[in-house]
Design a protein around this motif. Structure first.
Motif, PDB file in Angstrom:
ATOM      1  N   MET A  15      35.186  21.815  25.993  1.00 46.14           N
ATOM      2  CA  MET A  15      34.138  20.847  25.380  1.00 46.14           C
ATOM      3  C   MET A  15      34.002  20.895  23.881  1.00 46.14           C
ATOM      4  O   MET A  15      33.708  20.011  23.323  1.00 46.14           O
ATOM      5  CB  MET A  15      32.657  20.874  26.050  1.00 46.14           C
ATOM      6  CG  MET A  15      32.703  20.167  27.598  1.00 46.14           C
ATOM      7  SD  MET A  15      31.177  20.613  28.521  1.00 46.14           S
ATOM      8  CE  MET A  15      30.136  20.223  27.290  1.00 46.14           C
ATOM      9  N   HIS A  16      33.901  22.281  23.666  1.00 46.60           N
ATOM     10  CA  HIS A  16      33.704  22.706  22.075  1.00 46.60           C
ATOM     11  C   HIS A  16      34.917  23.040  21.334  1.00 46.60           C
ATOM     12  O   HIS A  16      34.811  23.872  20.409  1.00 46.60           O
ATOM     13  CB  HIS A  16      32.569  23.958  22.103  1.00 46.60           C
ATOM     14  CG  HIS A  16      31.324  23.495  22.624  1.00 46.60           C
ATOM     15  ND1 HIS A  16      30.843  23.482  23.872  1.00 46.60           N
ATOM     16  CD2 HIS A  16      30.128  23.065  21.851  1.00 46.60           C
ATOM     17  CE1 HIS A  16      29.628  23.231  24.001  1.00 46.60           C
ATOM     18  NE2 HIS A  16      29.205  22.881  22.889  1.00 46.60           N
ATOM     19  N   ASP A  17      36.012  22.464  21.997  1.00 38.41           N
ATOM     20  CA  ASP A  17      37.369  22.727  21.363  1.00 38.41           C
ATOM     21  C   ASP A  17      37.876  24.086  21.246  1.00 38.41           C
ATOM     22  O   ASP A  17      38.952  24.679  20.664  1.00 38.41           O
ATOM     23  CB  ASP A  17      37.278  22.426  19.641  1.00 38.41           C
ATOM     24  CG  ASP A  17      37.083  20.819  19.429  1.00 38.41           C
ATOM     25  OD1 ASP A  17      37.384  20.211  20.491  1.00 38.41           O
ATOM     26  OD2 ASP A  17      36.517  20.460  18.330  1.00 38.41           O
ATOM     27  N   TYR A  18      37.379  25.077  22.348  1.00 45.73           N
ATOM     28  CA  TYR A  18      37.938  26.432  22.344  1.00 45.73           C
ATOM     29  C   TYR A  18      38.866  26.473  23.353  1.00 45.73           C
ATOM     30  O   TYR A  18      38.755  27.025  24.546  1.00 45.73           O
ATOM     31  CB  TYR A  18      36.778  27.475  22.428  1.00 45.73           C
ATOM     32  CG  TYR A  18      35.819  27.689  21.552  1.00 45.73           C
ATOM     33  CD1 TYR A  18      36.252  28.438  20.115  1.00 45.73           C
ATOM     34  CD2 TYR A  18      34.372  27.267  21.500  1.00 45.73           C
ATOM     35  CE1 TYR A  18      35.176  28.467  19.272  1.00 45.73           C
ATOM     36  CE2 TYR A  18      33.537  27.391  20.551  1.00 45.73           C
ATOM     37  CZ  TYR A  18      33.881  28.019  19.388  1.00 45.73           C
ATOM     38  OH  TYR A  18      33.164  28.230  18.324  1.00 45.73           O
ATOM     39  N   TRP A  19      40.327  25.978  23.116  1.00 43.16           N
ATOM     40  CA  TRP A  19      40.837  25.759  24.260  1.00 43.16           C
ATOM     41  C   TRP A  19      41.838  27.001  24.472  1.00 43.16           C
ATOM     42  O   TRP A  19      42.388  27.251  25.610  1.00 43.16           O
ATOM     43  CB  TRP A  19      42.033  24.326  23.963  1.00 43.16           C
ATOM     44  CG  TRP A  19      41.454  23.229  24.125  1.00 43.16           C
ATOM     45  CD1 TRP A  19      40.759  22.575  23.104  1.00 43.16           C
ATOM     46  CD2 TRP A  19      40.772  22.585  25.275  1.00 43.16           C
ATOM     47  NE1 TRP A  19      40.238  21.342  23.598  1.00 43.16           N
ATOM     48  CE2 TRP A  19      40.239  21.515  25.118  1.00 43.16           C
ATOM     49  CE3 TRP A  19      41.113  23.013  26.612  1.00 43.16           C
ATOM     50  CZ2 TRP A  19      39.725  20.499  26.152  1.00 43.16           C
ATOM     51  CZ3 TRP A  19      40.292  22.213  27.892  1.00 43.16           C
ATOM     52  CH2 TRP A  19      39.874  21.069  27.557  1.00 43.16           C
ATOM     53  N   ASP A  20      42.106  27.623  23.567  1.00 42.91           N
ATOM     54  CA  ASP A  20      42.757  29.020  23.695  1.00 42.91           C
ATOM     55  C   ASP A  20      42.081  29.926  24.909  1.00 42.91           C
ATOM     56  O   ASP A  20      42.456  30.385  25.650  1.00 42.91           O
ATOM     57  CB  ASP A  20      43.182  29.869  22.366  1.00 42.91           C
ATOM     58  CG  ASP A  20      44.293  28.903  21.793  1.00 42.91           C
ATOM     59  OD1 ASP A  20      45.139  28.366  22.235  1.00 42.91           O
ATOM     60  OD2 ASP A  20      44.441  29.219  20.333  1.00 42.91           O
ATOM     61  N   PRO A  21      40.793  30.182  24.313  1.00 44.86           N
ATOM     62  CA  PRO A  21      40.133  30.976  25.339  1.00 44.86           C
ATOM     63  C   PRO A  21      39.789  30.426  26.549  1.00 44.86           C
ATOM     64  O   PRO A  21      39.504  30.866  27.687  1.00 44.86           O
ATOM     65  CB  PRO A  21      38.607  31.428  24.626  1.00 44.86           C
ATOM     66  CG  PRO A  21      38.584  30.360  23.637  1.00 44.86           C
ATOM     67  CD  PRO A  21      40.074  30.111  23.158  1.00 44.86           C
ATOM     68  N   ALA A  22      39.708  28.955  26.666  1.00 46.32           N
ATOM     69  CA  ALA A  22      39.440  28.295  27.774  1.00 46.32           C
ATOM     70  C   ALA A  22      40.688  28.340  28.856  1.00 46.32           C
ATOM     71  O   ALA A  22      40.457  28.817  29.921  1.00 46.32           O
ATOM     72  CB  ALA A  22      39.403  26.541  27.576  1.00 46.32           C
ATOM     73  N   VAL A  23      41.819  28.613  28.181  1.00 43.17           N
ATOM     74  CA  VAL A  23      42.896  28.640  29.217  1.00 43.17           C
ATOM     75  C   VAL A  23      43.046  30.284  29.763  1.00 43.17           C
ATOM     76  O   VAL A  23      42.970  30.355  31.036  1.00 43.17           O
ATOM     77  CB  VAL A  23      44.201  28.679  28.412  1.00 43.17           C
ATOM     78  CG1 VAL A  23      45.526  29.212  28.923  1.00 43.17           C
ATOM     79  CG2 VAL A  23      44.559  27.164  28.010  1.00 43.17           C
ATOM     80  N   GLU A  24      42.575  31.126  28.815  1.00 41.03           N
ATOM     81  CA  GLU A  24      42.408  32.641  29.306  1.00 41.03           C
ATOM     82  C   GLU A  24      41.368  32.903  30.191  1.00 41.03           C
ATOM     83  O   GLU A  24      41.491  33.362  31.237  1.00 41.03           O
ATOM     84  CB  GLU A  24      42.080  33.412  28.058  1.00 41.03           C
ATOM     85  CG  GLU A  24      41.912  35.040  28.161  1.00 41.03           C
ATOM     86  CD  GLU A  24      41.867  35.682  27.077  1.00 41.03           C
ATOM     87  OE1 GLU A  24      41.772  37.004  27.000  1.00 41.03           O
ATOM     88  OE2 GLU A  24      42.104  35.184  25.940  1.00 41.03           O
ATOM     89  N   MET A  25      40.232  31.778  30.094  1.00 41.86           N
ATOM     90  CA  MET A  25      39.168  32.013  31.251  1.00 41.86           C
ATOM     91  C   MET A  25      39.524  31.400  32.379  1.00 41.86           C
ATOM     92  O   MET A  25      39.212  32.143  33.397  1.00 41.86           O
ATOM     93  CB  MET A  25      37.887  31.462  30.425  1.00 41.86           C
ATOM     94  CG  MET A  25      36.716  31.458  31.306  1.00 41.86           C
ATOM     95  SD  MET A  25      36.059  33.107  31.643  1.00 41.86           S
ATOM     96  CE  MET A  25      35.039  33.472  29.813  1.00 41.86           C
ATOM     97  N   ALA A  26      40.058  30.402  32.472  1.00 43.51           N
ATOM     98  CA  ALA A  26      40.577  29.778  33.783  1.00 43.51           C
ATOM     99  C   ALA A  26      41.614  30.512  34.538  1.00 43.51           C
ATOM    100  O   ALA A  26      41.614  30.833  35.706  1.00 43.51           O
ATOM    101  CB  ALA A  26      41.109  28.365  33.452  1.00 43.51           C
TER     102      ALA A  26
END
Length: 822
Positions: free
Chosen positions: A566-577
């Protein structure tokens, strides 16, 4: 306190110590909470007993021979020791002044201790070491000259100055209150209280204390003869469970027997009282008795022994919560319990990882977080004390004016000279200002910020145990965003405006009801008023903190990944998922769907070069095919597989021939198959307009930019898109944002519309589309890739306009639509 220079072993010891403090604090929170809940029951009765050590400490405050060890909120060092003594004395004052409307009952063994004390020590005098003038100066000397001047006209203080004063008062006001209480007790209240014995007598005479435990039984209709008398064997059994004494403590052998007898009497009384929905709670700073009771509860035949003890810290917590009613107290205590549990879990996580692997070092960030967490709890306790000041009769402006200064005027001798008028005025102004609604409001705001920080520390600690420093930094940034927006809707609006992904998130189906409801109802374009924005922000912050406090649960990782996206942090979003998906064996499809979407989105975020983009699309296709294997009819999955395949082929067409030939063979669907998936998604979308619009948008762009273009089919898709937006606007749920808030839809609708207008020689529509694009390029919140695409489309439209102008002037035939885009 954990320091950077500490060795790993020292940090492990400090972690253990920090955990012990957190656990002790949590125990006190729950003691008070259980007591309030019990009192709230209909026809219940809660009585309090106190051991003699608390009476002794109250009578002997300031005596260097008295050790104050029962109360400590994370403070350390010499300052922490002084603060602990002050807080202990304030807790004792509350205990004997305002804690209970009923007397504090002394169990018989403690009554004997009290009488023994009265014969030997109670006649001793107590004298203050400092005059009232010195006490006032100790605080006022810490104020800046401008603060001292402005206290005379507090309405002229700016918010910044009030915040500065709060920082000073956090540390100084509890100390000043303690000094004033001590001064008033021994030198100004009454000449009859100038010895400890006289003060003890006054406590008994005013029924603050009572040895008549038979009154409790009588109130409940219980006869004295019903109390079971413990046997000598029972006394010995309990005495032996207390910690063994050192050789230099043999004179304390009697005190162990006293505590053992009191413990047995407490148990036997509560056995009778619980039949009448009544309870007698023992208040003590000595935690040995409750530990022994808990250890022996099976032998005792006494369940829930923790319900029958309060540590002295619980009394101080009750003092801090005096301004609140029972419901508000429970809310505060539940919040504290939740935060303390989360921090305990976080500390345990780090401890387990470091103990399992001796090579694992505890990072400086982890050390800093622990230090920060301790400091925030300490500050919260101090701010809560300031908020208590106007609510307790022996604190604040009323106490100073009616009891301290009034009595001080009557006292004028060598030991206590007359207080000067300016000193009296300064003290009055200071405490009046602290009690004022304006300053109390500043303290309340500060308390809220500290709560936010405490909650954030827990998930910050969790991330340090699992993730890299980069991901921890992202979590910290999100924590800052979420806590700042909760207090200021305009800040949150700016966060939304800055994010290029806030309005364009996939619909994830969570098993957790709260997460699922949040995502299902996530339509931020619907929130126009600041109040609604604030509500959305507070809910998001609460859910984010909850998820981050327990990253062992895979779904919590998925929700955090969603918030990061939601806040544009897609790299860590992938890592977290990915981290969450590794821990789940079944029902993985939502993780796969999110990862497919996130990989697709990160290409847009980074504007990857073609070959790097193709690699990401291959990974995304692998994820979405796994999701479809679990549920081949989900329209969300079907839309995503079609979108990924079309984007893959669109990227391939931009490569040189030699690069295309070198591409590995993949299982990505063909363009025809991709369109089939998108049509199925539209068919199966039902009332999900977001899925319909996404699928139609990709179909429209695919038809409109194919070679040759299929503009009729593209136009039909655009008409359906516009119909969806029109219907959403007219529906009460307003389930879609405006086209301008979805750059990828806006680009498709306007660009394909311009292409169609070009083939129809409609110069006005071309001019309109170009104008819309130019405004969007200037004002819309676009990714670099989106801005590049729009700029390219503006250039194409300009070229089409020139061609139409030339054709109009020379009657030149417009090219067939089959030749457009070649």
């Amino acid at each position: 306190m954990i320091r950077d220079k500490d060795s790993r072993e020292e940090v492990v010891v400090d972690l253990r110590s920090h955990r012990k403090t957190l656990q002790r604090f949590r125990d006190r929170v729950n003691e008070l909470k259980l007591g309030i809940e019990f009192k709230s029951q209909e026809h219940s009765k809660l009585y309090y007993s106190v051991d003699f050590s608390e009476i002794y400490s109250y009578l002997h405050y300031g005596d260097p021979a008295v050790h104050y060890s029962g109360l400590n909120f994370f403070s350390s060092g010499e300052d922490g020791k002084i603060k602990s003594e002050q807080q202990h004395y304030l807790a004792l004052t509350h205990l004997f002044e305002s804690f209970s409307e009923e007397p504090l009952y002394l169990l018989q063994p403690y009554v004997l201790e009290m009488y023994s004390y009265a014969r030997s020590q109670a006649h001793h005098f107590r004298k203050s070491k400092r005059t009232l003038s010195e006490l006032i100066s100790s605080v006022t000397n810490g104020l800046k000259p401008e603060h001292t001047a402005l206290l005379k006209t507090p309405d002229r203080l700016s918010e910044e100055q009030k915040i500065e004063l709060l920082e000073i008062m956090k540390a100084d006001y509890p100390r000043l209150s303690t000094d004033l209480l001590e001064f008033e007790r021994w030198f100004t209240r009454n000449e009859e209280l100038n010895t400890r014995g006289q003060l003890l007598k006054q406590l008994l005479a005013s029924r603050k204390l009572s040895h008549r435990t038979d009154e409790i039984l009588k109130e409940c209709g219980i006869r004295d003869t019903e109390i079971e008398k413990p046997s000598l064997e029972e006394e010995k059994k309990v005495v032996d469970e207390f910690p063994p004494l050192r050789s230099d403590e043999e004179d304390r052998q009697f005190s162990r027997l006293v505590d053992a007898r009191a413990l047995l009497l407490l148990r036997n009384m509560n056995r009778l009282l619980e039949r009448h929905n009544a309870r007698l709670v023992l208040i003590t700073r000595d935690l040995k008795s409750p530990k022994v009771a808990e250890k022996l509860q099976s032998w005792f035949g006494w369940s829930d022994v923790k319900n029958y003890f309060y540590g002295i810290e619980a009394v101080y917590l009750d003092l801090l919560l005096q301004p609140a009613d029972n419901k508000q107290k429970l809310e505060w205590l539940n919040k504290a319990d939740k935060s303390l549990k989360e921090m305990l879990d976080s500390v345990d996580l780090v401890r387990n990882e470091t103990s399992a692997d001796e090579s694992t070092e505890i990072s400086s960030a982890a050390r800093a977080l622990l230090e920060q967490n301790s400091r925030k709890w300490d500050e919260l306790v101090e701010v809560q004390f300031i908020r208590t000041s106007p609510s307790v009769e022996w604190l604040g402006s009323d106490f100073v004016q009616r009891r301290v200064l009034t009595a001080a005027k009557r006292r004028n001798d060598a030991e206590q000279p007359q207080v000067k008028p300016d000193e009296s005025q300064m003290l009055t102004q200071l405490v009046t200002f602290v009690d004022s609604p304006d300053f109390q409001e500043v303290a309340a705001e500060d308390a809220d910020k500290l709560w936010n920080g405490i909650a954030a520390d827990a998930f910050g600690m969790n991330t340090l145990g699992i993730f890299s420093d980069r991901l921890s930094e992202v979590m910290a940034q999100l924590k800052t965003l979420l806590s700042s927006k909760a207090d200021d809707p305009e800040v949150f609006r700016k966060v939304i405006a800055k994010s290029r992904s806030f309005l364009n998130m996939p619909t994830i189906h969570f098993e957790n009801r709260l997460y699922n409801e949040f995502v299902k109802n996530f339509e931020p374009w619907h929130y126009g008023e600041e109040e609604l924005l604030n509500q959305l922000g507070r809910l998001l912050e609460e859910l984010f903190s909850h998820a981050a406090s327990n990253l062992e649960k895979p779904e919590n990782c998925l929700f955090l990944a969603f918030v990061m996206g939601m806040h544009d942090y897609w790299d860590p979003a992938v890592e977290m998922a990915e981290n969450g998906s590794e821990r789940i064996k079944e029902r993985r499809s939502e993780f796969d769907y999110f990862l497919a979407y996130a990989r697709y989105r990160r290409v847009d975020m980074h504007n990857y070069a073609p070959l790097e983009a193709l690699e990401q699309y291959n990974l995304a296709d692998r994820d979405i095919r796994a999701a479809l294997k679990a549920n081949p009819y989900d329209p969300r999955y079907l839309e995503r597989r079609g979108a990924i395949a079309l984007r893959y082929h669109h990227t391939v067409t931009g490569l040189p021939e030699e690069s295309r030939a070198a591409l590995p063979i993949t299982d990505i669907a063909s363009v025809t198959e991709a369109r089939g998936f998108l049509k199925q998604a539209v068919h199966r979308a039902g009332h999900d307009r977001k899925i319909s619009v996404r699928a139609l948008n990709n179909l429209a762009y695919s038809y409109g930019t194919s070679d040759p273009p299929e503009l009729h089919e593209a136009e039909e898709c655009i008409k359906q898109i516009e119909r969806e937006f029109d219907e959403a606007t007219n529906d009460h749920d307003n389930s879609l944002p405006s086209i301008q808030q979805w750059p990828f839809v806006m680009d498709t609708v306007w660009y394909i519309g311009a292409r169609i207008a070009y083939t129809r020689r409609d110069a006005e529509v071309l001019k309109q589309k170009r104008g819309l694009f130019e405004v969007a390029l200037e004002k819309a919140n676009l990714l670099e890739a989106e801005a590049t695409s729009i700029a390219e489309h503006i250039r194409e439209i300009q070229q089409w306009q020139l061609e139409l102008d030339a054709a109009s002037n020379n009657s030149t035939r417009i090219p067939s639509p089959h030749t457009i885009g070649k």
